[in-house]
Design an enzyme around this catalytic site. Structure first.
Site, PDB file in Angstrom:
ATOM      1  N   ASP A  83      51.290 -70.220   7.799  1.00 29.59           N
ATOM      2  CA  ASP A  83      51.260 -71.567   7.238  1.00 29.59           C
ATOM      3  C   ASP A  83      49.902 -71.708   6.588  1.00 29.59           C
ATOM      4  O   ASP A  83      48.879 -71.696   7.266  1.00 29.59           O
ATOM      5  CB  ASP A  83      51.446 -72.579   8.380  1.00 29.59           C
ATOM      6  CG  ASP A  83      51.324 -74.023   7.923  1.00 29.59           C
ATOM      7  OD1 ASP A  83      50.822 -74.260   6.801  1.00 29.59           O
ATOM      8  OD2 ASP A  83      51.715 -74.904   8.702  1.00 29.59           O
ATOM      9  N   TYR A 117      45.327 -76.160  20.071  1.00 28.19           N
ATOM     10  CA  TYR A 117      46.451 -76.386  19.172  1.00 28.19           C
ATOM     11  C   TYR A 117      46.017 -76.338  17.721  1.00 28.19           C
ATOM     12  O   TYR A 117      45.130 -77.066  17.311  1.00 28.19           O
ATOM     13  CB  TYR A 117      47.100 -77.749  19.455  1.00 28.19           C
ATOM     14  CG  TYR A 117      48.325 -77.980  18.604  1.00 28.19           C
ATOM     15  CD1 TYR A 117      49.448 -77.181  18.773  1.00 28.19           C
ATOM     16  CD2 TYR A 117      48.346 -78.953  17.623  1.00 28.19           C
ATOM     17  CE1 TYR A 117      50.564 -77.353  17.982  1.00 28.19           C
ATOM     18  CE2 TYR A 117      49.470 -79.135  16.825  1.00 28.19           C
ATOM     19  CZ  TYR A 117      50.571 -78.335  17.014  1.00 28.19           C
ATOM     20  OH  TYR A 117      51.686 -78.503  16.228  1.00 28.19           O
ATOM     21  N   LYS A 152      52.259 -74.589  15.129  1.00 24.92           N
ATOM     22  CA  LYS A 152      53.178 -73.798  15.948  1.00 24.92           C
ATOM     23  C   LYS A 152      53.305 -72.388  15.368  1.00 24.92           C
ATOM     24  O   LYS A 152      52.947 -72.136  14.220  1.00 24.92           O
ATOM     25  CB  LYS A 152      54.526 -74.520  15.982  1.00 24.92           C
ATOM     26  CG  LYS A 152      55.115 -74.776  17.347  1.00 24.92           C
ATOM     27  CD  LYS A 152      54.151 -75.139  18.449  1.00 24.92           C
ATOM     28  CE  LYS A 152      54.847 -75.199  19.794  1.00 24.92           C
ATOM     29  NZ  LYS A 152      53.925 -75.517  20.889  1.00 24.92           N
TER      30      LYS A 152
END
Ligand code: 13P
Ligand code: 13P
Ligand code: MG
Ligand code: MG
Length: 365
Positions: free
Chosen positions: A12, A228, A231
């Site tokens: 990403d 984080y 994902k």
């Protein structure tokens, strides 16, 4: 006999709009970079695709897995696309490129990697699965169904070429260990582990003769970054027909929209929706998480295709079930089991909120 390697490397590197989809300019930039590598003879062929905000480089070449030149090419391509993403102010530009210091292999640097090497059969059908808004363990149940479950894969029972079963390689991503299970003999041991998808991830599947059948990306971004960042949005390559499951047997597991972790802020369980590429973008609550299946015939290393395999009304029912289940789960709001359990929430932004409460706790009466 010349061996062929398929490398699927994904990252990403910026979302359009928010985390929902990929901007066409990134895909075009990646195509230019890989066309250059094909013209130079580094790649035999390539196809650039996407699932949501994840850019997927599907490449064929003769250099084997974990090859520095191929990994460098993928990294440079992602960096070039990140520049485009920055110029368009796309969301989370460069999100999955976790380090500036590239050292010859993208493993552990943020991108997801699935690679396999084999001698091409006279007809070589392969399926590339790409997911968005979910984690690496999302392939555990479908791979189990494809290669181990006779209620899914008729060939395990009725085809002599599949009847011996398969060996399944599992990674423990928390302790960096691997183990191989001989199936169906060791199916209960296999299930004891792979039912726990956050920790045990099916890495690869082999025939009993040692031929590669499937491989997945097992990189867990949160474990690499320690926090984080987004994902994993994993990919998986599966070979089909003859000594492997038929195309329909490979797709059949996705008629049951199993529940995976991911969705909004990577912090919820939600069902995985099989979709054609045109629906591989999550507008609602960053979910339900999506999976796309691209089918290719390989011809002397060239990628003939893709066929957008979930573009089939046969999956309408699964999509409807997904929406019904998503509605029900959503009504739980911030409650488990829609929200992930606390040990998984450690890798989200929740600990920062809890820190603020530190000084306010007193002993229970
Ligand atoms: P094979 O042609 O690979 O034996 O598979 C039969 C089949 O595809 C049924 O769908
Ligand atoms: P991605 O991993 O697809 O960027 O999603 C991140 C996120 O937080 C979605 O809500
Ligand atoms: Mg994103
Ligand atoms: Mg994504």
């Amino acid at each position: 006999m010349k061996e062929l390697t398929i490398s699927v490397i994904k990252a990403d590197i910026g979302g359009y709009v928010g985390h929902s989809a990929s901007h066409p300019a990134l895909i075009q930039r990646a195509q230019e970079a890989l066309q250059g590598a094909k013209d130079r003879g580094t790649l035999v062929d390539f196809h650039v695709s996407y699932c949501g905000d994840d850019l997927n480089l599907i490449m064929t070449h003769r250099l084997g897995t974990d090859n520095a030149e191929i990994h460098q090419l993928a990294w440079d391509t992602f960096e070039a696309c990140t520049e485009v993403a920055r110029s368009l102010h796309l969301y989370g530009a460069g999100q999955d490129l976790l380090s500036d210091a590239f050292s010859g292999n993208v493993r552990g640097m943020g991108p997801g990697v699935a690679e396999m090497t084999f001698v091409e059969r006279p007809s070589e059908p392969v399926v590339i699965f790409m997911a968005d808004k979910t984690a690496a363990g999302a392939w555990n149940m479908p791979l189990y169904r494809m290669f181990v479950d006779p209620f899914n894969t008729a060939g395990l029972v009725i085809s002599p070429s599949l009847h011996d079963g398969f060996n399944i390689e599992v990674y423990d991503v928390k302790s960096a260990k691997a183990i191989v299970f001989n199936c169906p003999a060791e199916v209960y041991d296999l299930l004891a582990l792979i039912g726990a998808t956050a920790r045990y991830v099916v890495k690869a599947v082999y025939t009993k003769k040692g031929e590669i059948a499937a491989v997945s990306s097992t990189e867990r971004l949160s474990l690499i970054a320690g926090k984080y960042v987004g994902k994993d949005d994993p990919v998986c390559i599966v070979r089909s027909q003859n000594q492997f499951p038929a195309i329909g047997e490979i797709l059949e597991p996705f008629t049951m929209p199993h529940v995976v972790e991911g969705c909004m802020r990577g912090s919820f369980f939600a069902p995985l929706m099989p979709v054609p590429l045109r629906f591989a973008q999550t507008s609602r609550f960053d979910g339900p998480p999506r999976v796309v299946a691209l089918g290719f015939q390989i011809a002397d290393g060239h990628l003939v295709g893709p066929r957008d395999l979930f573009d089939d009304p046969g999956f309408d029912q699964a999509r409807q079930q997904c929406n019904a289940l998503m509605d029900h789960l959503r009504r739980h709001g911030p409650f488990e089991p829609h929200r992930l359990p606390m040990d998984e929430m450690e890798y989200t932004t929740l600990p920062q909120v809890l820190e603020k409460l530190q000084g306010r706790w007193v002993d229970m009466k």
